[in-house]
Design an enzyme around this catalytic site. Structure first.
Site, PDB file in Angstrom:
ATOM      1  N   CYS A   2       0.829  -1.185   0.000  1.00 27.79           N
ATOM      2  CA  CYS A   2       0.000   0.000   0.000  1.00 27.79           C
ATOM      3  C   CYS A   2       0.868   1.241   0.000  1.00 27.79           C
ATOM      4  O   CYS A   2       2.083   1.180  -0.146  1.00 27.79           O
ATOM      5  CB  CYS A   2      -0.911  -0.004   1.228  1.00 27.79           C
ATOM      6  SG  CYS A   2      -1.853  -1.543   1.428  1.00 27.79           S
ATOM      7  N   ILE A  57      -4.854  -7.413  -0.512  1.00 25.83           N
ATOM      8  CA  ILE A  57      -4.198  -8.702  -0.713  1.00 25.83           C
ATOM      9  C   ILE A  57      -4.768  -9.758   0.240  1.00 25.83           C
ATOM     10  O   ILE A  57      -5.110 -10.859  -0.159  1.00 25.83           O
ATOM     11  CB  ILE A  57      -2.669  -8.580  -0.483  1.00 25.83           C
ATOM     12  CG1 ILE A  57      -2.060  -7.521  -1.411  1.00 25.83           C
ATOM     13  CG2 ILE A  57      -1.996  -9.937  -0.677  1.00 25.83           C
ATOM     14  CD1 ILE A  57      -2.065  -7.870  -2.873  1.00 25.83           C
ATOM     15  N   ASN A  80       1.938  -0.501   5.603  1.00 25.59           N
ATOM     16  CA  ASN A  80       2.254  -0.898   4.234  1.00 25.59           C
ATOM     17  C   ASN A  80       3.070  -2.176   4.287  1.00 25.59           C
ATOM     18  O   ASN A  80       4.099  -2.223   4.957  1.00 25.59           O
ATOM     19  CB  ASN A  80       3.059   0.211   3.541  1.00 25.59           C
ATOM     20  CG  ASN A  80       3.606  -0.222   2.183  1.00 25.59           C
ATOM     21  OD1 ASN A  80       3.026  -1.065   1.503  1.00 25.59           O
ATOM     22  ND2 ASN A  80       4.731   0.353   1.798  1.00 25.59           N
ATOM     23  N   GLY A  81       2.612  -3.218   3.609  1.00 23.60           N
ATOM     24  CA  GLY A  81       3.389  -4.445   3.532  1.00 23.60           C
ATOM     25  C   GLY A  81       2.599  -5.679   3.888  1.00 23.60           C
ATOM     26  O   GLY A  81       1.375  -5.725   3.757  1.00 23.60           O
ATOM     27  N   GLU A  82       3.321  -6.686   4.346  1.00 30.73           N
ATOM     28  CA  GLU A  82       2.723  -7.957   4.742  1.00 30.73           C
ATOM     29  C   GLU A  82       3.458  -8.492   5.969  1.00 30.73           C
ATOM     30  O   GLU A  82       4.689  -8.440   6.035  1.00 30.73           O
ATOM     31  CB  GLU A  82       2.833  -9.005   3.624  1.00 30.73           C
ATOM     32  CG  GLU A  82       2.220  -8.614   2.295  1.00 30.73           C
ATOM     33  CD  GLU A  82       0.705  -8.596   2.295  1.00 30.73           C
ATOM     34  OE1 GLU A  82       0.102  -9.123   3.256  1.00 30.73           O
ATOM     35  OE2 GLU A  82       0.133  -8.056   1.335  1.00 30.73           O
ATOM     36  N   ILE A 301      10.360 -11.546 -19.394  1.00 28.03           N
ATOM     37  CA  ILE A 301      10.359 -10.832 -20.668  1.00 28.03           C
ATOM     38  C   ILE A 301      11.677 -11.103 -21.368  1.00 28.03           C
ATOM     39  O   ILE A 301      12.701 -11.365 -20.731  1.00 28.03           O
ATOM     40  CB  ILE A 301      10.147  -9.314 -20.506  1.00 28.03           C
ATOM     41  CG1 ILE A 301      11.203  -8.698 -19.593  1.00 28.03           C
ATOM     42  CG2 ILE A 301       8.746  -9.004 -20.010  1.00 28.03           C
ATOM     43  CD1 ILE A 301      11.143  -7.174 -19.534  1.00 28.03           C
ATOM     44  N   GLY A 374      13.368 -13.588  -6.664  1.00 27.70           N
ATOM     45  CA  GLY A 374      14.609 -14.129  -6.106  1.00 27.70           C
ATOM     46  C   GLY A 374      15.516 -13.064  -5.526  1.00 27.70           C
ATOM     47  O   GLY A 374      16.706 -13.321  -5.298  1.00 27.70           O
TER      48      GLY A 374
END
Length: 625
Positions: A2, A57, A80-82, A301, A374
């Site tokens: 966020c 999320i 903000n975050g997890e 990509i 990674g």
């Protein structure tokens, strides 16, 4: 993930409605970080307001809305975050009688930090930046995750104290001080990014990774009650790691990585993974497929007509692991897009891989909202080519003389590492460019040399330490966060799990390196359990801008137009003569370096873009008021 913002009106000139309106403008400078929802909380006693942009999320319902108050807790949180281990905290709190209204990880924070004590920070496994405000105490706790995956900036002048996820949120402040920090300009020229704790602006600073600050607001003063660090990555041989059987050590690392990856798979929205041809992202995907037995979409990509593209390797890895792979072939025009990248960065970042990261994030976001990556493998395990070159030179005096022209007897590790393999320009060159290197910058360069010349640990450990604390948060993670969040894409990094990193921190040099070419040795041995061992020895291509995405003549021409013009912003810091000579020298045969000209061009374009952005934000505030 966020966008968060907070504001304290030190002189109490704003009414609650005016304060809420100002915070709303600041918050909405970061709509890209949280397009799903928005909230503002204003202290009923006045003075303080918090704002939040939400990317949903976990728990997509309105109950997860922020800023958040919790039943029975005296504090308000914007986050903000997890928090990946939030369920364990939730279970413990529930057993104590705490009642929860949501399934969000955010709701544990008002309870855990109800007393604003920083101790529990070390128990949080996640990526985060947050504020906890106690209206009754007029105190605030600010904290940022162990490696600085989530940004947290602080601004203070005589009128306001503010914090935000991105610097441009401060542009709405009527008193915003636009003074550029000359020392940060010098550090940027040295490194190609703006290392913390300072920023490009004199009055803006970063809360550093793994740090907290507890603040008290007393009248017009902001007092620091407590500040410190709850996590530090310091690589050194630790008996608890180096003295156990190597097979057991690999199992310990693997078990923790499996747990870390499983925790980062928790999501109420579609989740995938970035997949290059490299070891780190391949290992993460291998854990998902082979250990967790989960289906996963992978994304990469490729660059048309470029030998540097890794898309074929990524396809082969995905096929080997049984992942559902998606890739796109692109032909990026670096010259056409550099201005776009400069416009969206909240600080200049001279890493040319900002552009492919932006394009990859845009591509993945068409199908998923969260991706695994990674990131962190090279810093934690010693994977960069510059580590290999430095280790080989340090072991061979003849190489030191051959490559650097130094007398091996008087050469130190910093002389080898802090060459153009780590610097963009050398300190002596920046000193000449700026007609004097600022003293604080000289002191900082000396502090880097102290780390690299510390004889108490291996040279490999010293390089891992400085890059995990400087380069990774300043360049790598900042790039990934800003480019992915332009598309509201959350990036999670299992290799940066704090418990996994604690093990990596204690590895021996032999676990990380075997001369002459084996970097991040033990990580590759683990990856070889899932992937063909010969893939571990493929050349590292990186994810920079491919050579066919720019033409030297075009770069030189644009640099000439930008840097030699009378309105060049860099003329405030570098003389017109220095800029002219720099462009001329790069035009000579064999002298051109995209690694030097791209960051210089990015800095100039970024400086040019800010006045218009500041004026737009000022207009937004005037309309809201």
């Amino acid at each position: 993930m966020c966008g968060i913002v907070g504001l304290y009106d030190l002189k109490r000139r704003f009414s609650p409605d005016q304060l809420g309106a100002l915070v709303s403008v600041m918050r909405d400078a970061m709509v890209h970080r949280g397009p799903d929802d928005a909230g503002v909380w204003v202290d009923p006693n006045g003075g303080c307001a918090l704002g939040h942009r939400r990317l949903s999320i976990i728990d997509l319902r309105p109950e997860g809305r922020q800023p958040m108050e919790a039943v029975g807790a005296p504090s308000v949180v914007t986050f903000n975050g997890e928090i990946y281990n939030f369920q364990q905290h939730r279970d413990r709190l529930t057993a104590k009688g705490v009642v929860f209204r949501s399934r969000s990880d955010t709701e544990i924070l008002p309870h855990i930090f109800r007393d604003l004590e920083p101790g529990p920070l070390s128990t949080l496994n996640g990526m985060f930046a947050f504020s906890v405000w106690r209206p009754d105490l007029r105190e605030m706790l600010l904290a940022r995750d162990s490696f600085g995956k989530k940004p947290l900036y602080i601004y203070q002048d005589d009128d306001f104290f503010a914090f935000a996820s991105e610097i441009q949120a401060f542009y709405a402040l009527p008193t915003f001080d636009q003074t550029i920090d000359r020392e940060t300009i010098a550090e940027y020229l040295l490194l190609g990014y703006c290392p913390g704790p300072g920023t490009i602006y004199k009055r803006v600073r970063q809360l550093e990774p793994g740090c907290f600050a507890r603040l008290r607001f007393a009248g017009e003063r902001v007092e620091t009650v407590a500040a410190g660090r709850f996590f530090t990555f310091a690589a050194m041989d630790r008996p608890s790691v180096t003295q156990i059987d190597k097979r057991a050590l690999k199992e310990r690392l693997k078990d923790r990585l499996i747990s870390a990856t499983a925790q980062r798979m928790i999501s109420d929205v579609p989740l995938g993974a970035f997949l290059s041809g490299g070891v780190d992202s391949s290992l993460v995907v291998a854990i998902v497929r082979r250990e967790l037995q989960k289906e996963i979409n992978t994304y990469s990509i490729g660059f048309e007509g470029s030998a540097e593209s890794e898309h074929e390797e990524a396809r082969a890895i995905a096929k080997h692991l049984g992942a559902h792979h998606h890739d796109a072939m692109i032909k990026p025009d670096g010259i056409a897009m550099i201005n776009q990248i400069a416009n969206v960065l909240d600080q200049p970042n001279g890493d040319s891989s900002c552009l492919p990261t932006y394009l990859l994030s845009e591509f993945a976001r068409k199908q998923v909202t969260v991706v695994l990556s990674g990131d962190g493998g090279d810093e934690l395990f010693g994977g960069y080519g510059r580590y290999r070159d430095t280790m080989n030179e340090w072991a061979d005096p003849a190489l030191i003389r051959q490559v650097h022209g130094f007398d091996p007897k008087s050469t130190q590790p910093a002389d080898l590492y802090m060459s153009l393999r780590w610097h963009i320009w050398l300190p002596a060159q920046v000193d000449a460019m700026m007609q004097g290197l600022p003293q604080k910058t000289r002191d900082r360069v000396d502090s880097w040399r102290v780390i690299l010349n510390d004889p108490s640990t291996s040279v490999m450990h010293r390089m891992r330490t400085i890059d995990a604390n400087l380069y990774m948060p300043g360049a790598v993670l900042a790039k990934v966060d800003r480019m992915s969040m332009q598309h509201a894409l959350e990036v999670r990094s299992p290799l940066l799990d704090p418990q996994f990193a604690e093990i990596a921190m204690g590895l021996s040099e032999a676990d990380c390196w075997a001369a002459p070419n084996m970097t991040k040795k033990i990580l590759k041995e683990i990856a070889s359990e899932y992937l063909p061992s010969e893939w571990m020895f493929r050349s590292k291509k990186g994810f920079g801008l491919p050579a066919n995405a720019w033409a030297m003549d075009d770069v030189i021409s644009l640099c000439g137009q930008m840097l030699n013009s009378s309105d060049a912003r860099l003329r405030d810091y570098l003389s017109a003569d220095v800029l002219r000579k720099t462009v001329e020298s790069q035009s000579r045969k064999g002298q051109f370096s995209i690694y030097q000209m791209w960051p210089l061009l990015m800095l100039e374009l970024w400086l040019r873009a800010q006045p218009a952005k500041i004026e737009r934000m000022s207009q937004e505030h005037r309309r809201a008021a």
